[in-house]
Design a protein around this motif. Structure first.
Motif: not given
Length: 388
Positions: A345-369
């Motif tokens: 999982s760590i290697v996957y996110l290091f290799q695909h930083p754009e995927k990490g950004e996508e997860f993080a953006a959706k996570a922020r939306q969840k936190i706000e709501s």
């Protein structure tokens, strides 16, 4: 309302309970309530050491468990005295944050609501402060039941704790999941390089951040055990721990044995404001909790803070973490203690930083709501009014 938040533990301290109290106070005050905090830290230092901590240490040498029971009894006595001394302030209600404080508050006659943050007895066994199947364990369990049955209302920080309270005491609690101050913990990635420079980290470093107390149930050894494999793919990886606890010695042994000294940083317990800077400079946040002596992670405040701060999260699929993270949507879940899955999982996110950004953006939306301190404070207010 005039509300007193009270705990037999130190405040402030590095840990979820202290963060919860601070954030709840902010939310309730935004709703117009007056809120004070009383804690073990308000007891004079000489009293804490001479009458609680010192005897507790010595009693534990005689028999494990006797010390923690003594300490909690004294903390209960001190808190009751502090509350009595402050009764003239005219509190409408006390929200006690642990079973011993519930009993202290009940003795003062002020209407009391209990918040249950965890499994007090099981967590003491997990930490090694209490022996399983001992008279001391039975005493601690009985204190929990007395507190849950004595409080006018009981609030739990997740659904599993609600079920636990019902099972041991027959009381129907209200589950209000943990929350964060969404104004304090928000994405700040534009300062990533500034903070890295401040803490001596390179722009090219891959940074893993573990914002956890160094205790067994938090699974903090597993990122260190996974690190050698991660380094084969990403040799510039840094693993940073923010927290203190009894697992530190074991962690240091793992670091020495695997020659990881240049890649692991132990910050110790750092101020909450500083934690925000490490969320901002990190590439991935890890919350690797495990089952330990019947204890599971509740709704982890560290995980919520990471999700609110714009950092992609990898968490163990245990307890409340499964409730707040949607796998491959707003974060990644891995099997507890599974080093291979954690590495992948760590290697996957290091290799695909754009995927990490996508997860993080959706996570922020969840936190706000779903996890705002304002919406949580409104739920607490509703319970308080029912209690009165």
């Amino acid at each position: 309302m005039k509300i007193l938040l009270a705990t037999a533990y130190d405040y402030p301290h590095a840990g979820g309970l202290s963060t919860h109290v601070t954030t709840l106070k902010a939310g309730l005050e935004e709703l117009g309530h007056q809120v004070d905090i009383l804690s073990f830290s308000d007891v004079p230092a000489w009293k804490r050491k001479a009458l609680a901590q010192g005897p507790s240490f010595l009693l534990n040498k005689f028999k494990k468990g006797k010390g923690i029971v003594w300490s909690h009894k004294m903390r209960r006595k001190f808190l009751q005295g502090l509350i009595e001394a402050n009764k003239q302030k005219g509190y409408d209600l006390i929200n006690a944050q642990d079973p011993f404080t519930v009993l202290a508050a009940l003795a003062t006659g002020i209407p009391t609501v209990a918040t249950v943050h965890g499994y007090m007895t099981f967590e003491s066994i997990s930490k090694g402060s209490l022996l399983e199947n001992s008279p001391e364990e039975e005493y601690m369990k009985d204190i929990e039941v007395q507190a849950y049955r004595g409080a006018r209302k009981v609030i739990t920080v997740d659904q599993r704790l609600k079920e636990y309270v019902k099972e041991v005491s027959g009381i129907d609690a209200t589950a209000v999941r943990n929350f964060i101050d969404i104004h304090q913990f928000k994405p700040n990635k534009e300062k990533k390089h500034e903070y890295r420079k401040k803490y001596g980290l390179s722009a090219d470093d891959r940074v893993l951040f573990v914002p956890r107390r160094l205790t067994r149930k938090n699974g903090v050894i597993y990122p260190a055990l996974a690190l050698p494999e991660v380094l084969k793919e990403f040799p510039q990886t840094k693993l940073i721990y923010a927290g203190s606890g009894e697992a530190l010695d074991e962690l240091k042994e793992i670091v020495e044995e695997n020659r990881l000294n240049d890649h692991v940083v132990f910050l110790g317990a750092i101020p909450h404001d500083q934690i925000k800077e490490f969320y901002a400079l990190s590439d991935v946040v890890l919350v690797p909790s495990v089952h330990s002596a019947g204890v599971e992670e509740a709704t982890s405040i560290s995980a919520l803070e990471a999700m609110g701060s714009g950092s992609p999260l990898i968490a163990s699929a245990v307890g409340g973490l499964k409730e707040i993270v949607n796998h491959q949507e707003d974060g990644l879940l891995v099997e507890e203690k599974n080093i291979k899955e954690l590495v992948e999982s760590i290697v996957y996110l290091f290799q695909h930083p754009e995927k990490g950004e996508e997860f993080a953006a959706k996570a922020r939306q969840k936190i706000e709501s779903e996890y705002s301190h304002i919406s949580a404070a409104k739920k607490y207010e509703s319970v308080y009014l029912k209690a009165l």
